[in-house]
Design a protein around this motif. Sequence first.
Motif, mmCIF file in Angstrom:
data_model
loop_
_atom_site.group_PDB
_atom_site.id
_atom_site.type_symbol
_atom_site.label_atom_id
_atom_site.label_comp_id
_atom_site.label_asym_id
_atom_site.label_seq_id
_atom_site.Cartn_x
_atom_site.Cartn_y
_atom_site.Cartn_z
ATOM 1 N N UNK A 79 -6.592 41.497 42.486
ATOM 2 C CA UNK A 79 -6.194 41.388 43.931
ATOM 3 C C UNK A 79 -5.330 40.323 44.324
ATOM 4 N N UNK A 80 -4.632 40.466 45.299
ATOM 5 C CA UNK A 80 -3.721 39.396 45.703
ATOM 6 C C UNK A 80 -4.579 38.157 46.324
ATOM 7 N N UNK A 81 -3.903 36.897 46.085
ATOM 8 C CA UNK A 81 -4.449 35.840 46.569
ATOM 9 C C UNK A 81 -3.579 35.206 47.984
ATOM 10 N N UNK A 82 -4.286 34.911 48.921
ATOM 11 C CA UNK A 82 -3.800 34.552 50.110
ATOM 12 C C UNK A 82 -2.990 33.072 49.927
ATOM 13 N N UNK A 83 -2.083 32.679 50.886
ATOM 14 C CA UNK A 83 -1.946 31.338 50.844
ATOM 15 C C UNK A 83 -2.881 30.474 50.882
ATOM 16 N N UNK A 84 -3.866 30.647 51.921
ATOM 17 C CA UNK A 84 -5.185 29.798 51.732
ATOM 18 C C UNK A 84 -5.826 29.417 50.814
ATOM 19 N N UNK A 85 -6.256 30.850 49.819
ATOM 20 C CA UNK A 85 -6.598 30.808 48.796
ATOM 21 C C UNK A 85 -5.837 29.801 47.641
ATOM 22 N N UNK A 86 -4.653 30.144 47.710
ATOM 23 C CA UNK A 86 -3.628 29.224 46.735
ATOM 24 C C UNK A 86 -3.849 27.622 46.842
ATOM 25 N N UNK A 87 -3.988 27.353 48.498
ATOM 26 C CA UNK A 87 -3.895 25.955 48.817
ATOM 27 C C UNK A 87 -5.302 25.432 48.395
ATOM 28 N N UNK A 88 -6.421 26.119 48.787
ATOM 29 C CA UNK A 88 -7.748 25.565 48.156
ATOM 30 C C UNK A 88 -7.849 25.338 46.952
ATOM 31 N N UNK A 89 -7.272 26.373 46.306
ATOM 32 C CA UNK A 89 -7.372 26.077 44.646
ATOM 33 C C UNK A 89 -6.578 24.864 43.959
ATOM 34 N N UNK A 90 -5.314 24.836 44.669
ATOM 35 C CA UNK A 90 -4.379 23.413 44.606
ATOM 36 C C UNK A 90 -5.357 22.283 44.633
ATOM 37 N N UNK A 91 -5.963 22.312 45.968
ATOM 38 C CA UNK A 91 -6.721 21.088 46.350
ATOM 39 C C UNK A 91 -7.631 20.726 45.216
ATOM 40 N N UNK A 92 -8.569 21.805 45.098
ATOM 41 C CA UNK A 92 -9.605 21.545 44.195
ATOM 42 C C UNK A 92 -8.993 20.872 42.783
ATOM 43 N N UNK A 93 -8.036 21.721 42.139
ATOM 44 C CA UNK A 93 -7.675 21.040 40.986
ATOM 45 C C UNK A 93 -7.128 19.436 41.053
ATOM 46 N N UNK A 94 -6.468 19.038 42.189
ATOM 47 C CA UNK A 94 -6.234 18.121 42.495
ATOM 48 C C UNK A 94 -7.350 16.871 42.606
ATOM 49 N N UNK A 95 -8.323 17.366 43.379
ATOM 50 C CA UNK A 95 -9.508 16.387 43.664
ATOM 51 C C UNK A 95 -10.131 16.438 42.390
ATOM 52 N N UNK A 96 -10.450 17.182 41.659
ATOM 53 C CA UNK A 96 -11.138 17.277 40.296
ATOM 54 C C UNK A 96 -10.441 16.222 39.205
ATOM 55 N N UNK A 97 -9.019 16.383 39.190
ATOM 56 C CA UNK A 97 -8.328 15.500 38.346
ATOM 57 C C UNK A 97 -8.540 14.095 38.669
ATOM 58 N N UNK A 98 -8.576 13.855 39.954
ATOM 59 C CA UNK A 98 -8.619 12.405 40.602
ATOM 60 C C UNK A 98 -10.024 11.931 40.467
ATOM 61 N N UNK A 99 -11.055 12.809 40.280
ATOM 62 C CA UNK A 99 -12.443 12.580 40.180
ATOM 63 C C UNK A 99 -13.023 12.283 41.694
ATOM 64 N N UNK A 100 -12.372 13.076 42.438
ATOM 65 C CA UNK A 100 -12.794 12.843 44.043
ATOM 66 C C UNK A 100 -14.075 14.103 44.237
ATOM 67 N N UNK A 101 -14.828 13.930 45.442
ATOM 68 C CA UNK A 101 -15.716 14.942 45.674
ATOM 69 C C UNK A 101 -15.165 16.352 46.189
ATOM 70 N N UNK A 102 -15.826 17.177 45.547
ATOM 71 C CA UNK A 102 -15.125 18.666 46.066
ATOM 72 C C UNK A 102 -15.916 19.622 46.827
ATOM 73 N N UNK A 103 -17.079 19.182 47.269
ATOM 74 C CA UNK A 103 -17.983 20.244 47.783
ATOM 75 C C UNK A 103 -17.264 20.781 49.078
#
Length: 240
Positions: A79-103
Amino acid sequence: MHFTSEQRLDDGVLEREFTLGEIPGILWTSGSAPAPLILSGHNGGLHKREPRLVARARHAAAQYGYAVAAIDHPGHGDRPRSAVDERARADLRRAMAAGEPVDEIFESFVVPLVEKAAPEWRATLDALLTLPEIGGPVGYAGMTAVGIRLAVLEPRIAAAGFFAGGYVPRAQREEARQVTVPLLFLLQWDDAGNPRQRALDLFDAFGSKEKTLHANLGGHAGTPWFEADDGNRFFARHLK
C-alpha cells in the motif's frame, strides 16, 4: 472480497491472495472446514508476506487446521505511503541514530495507524466469515496496539496473542484495561527498542482474567520458534 490468485503449497495449505476495496490480503487454509480463524496482524513497517508471518500462518493452517488471514495495514507492504508517513519514518531513523527520544514520533504515526487499521480488520472479518470454509470462532495474533483496539471493539474475537515488540501508544495502554479475552503476551527480554518495564506494566494493565506472559532471552526478532506451537495450543483451548 475478490480472490486474485490461488496456489496449493507443498505442505497442502491453500494460499489465496485477495483484495477488499483498497485492502490487500492473504488467506491460508488447509481444507478442514469450517475452520476457526486467526487474524495475523504484522508489526509496524512489515508486509503481509514477511517470512516469519508467512511461516507461522502456514504452520497454523497445516498442523492445526486454522484459517489464517493477513492484510497490509495502511502505508505498509503493497500500500502507498503518504508524505506524512515518509516524514515520520525519516524522523524516527534520525532520532534513533542520534540517541534521541522517539516516543512522540511513534505517537505521531502509530496512533493514526490504529485508527485506520482497526476498521479495516473489522471489514475484513465481516467478509471472511461469509466464506463456507471459515466458521469461527476468531483469534487475533500480532501487533499489540491494533490488537488492543480490536479486542475492545470486536466481540467476535475470542482470544488474542500479542507481541510486545511494537510501540503501544498511550491511548492503547489505557484501553488495555478493557481487554477481557484470554490473552497470551510474548516478550523478548533483551529487546532494545521496547523498554522491558513498559511491557510488564502493560501486561499488568490488561483486564483479562486469563492472561499468560511468555518472556524469552534475546532481541527483537529472536522469538523462539516453539512459541508458534505454544500460541497455536493457546488458540486451540479457546477457538476449538
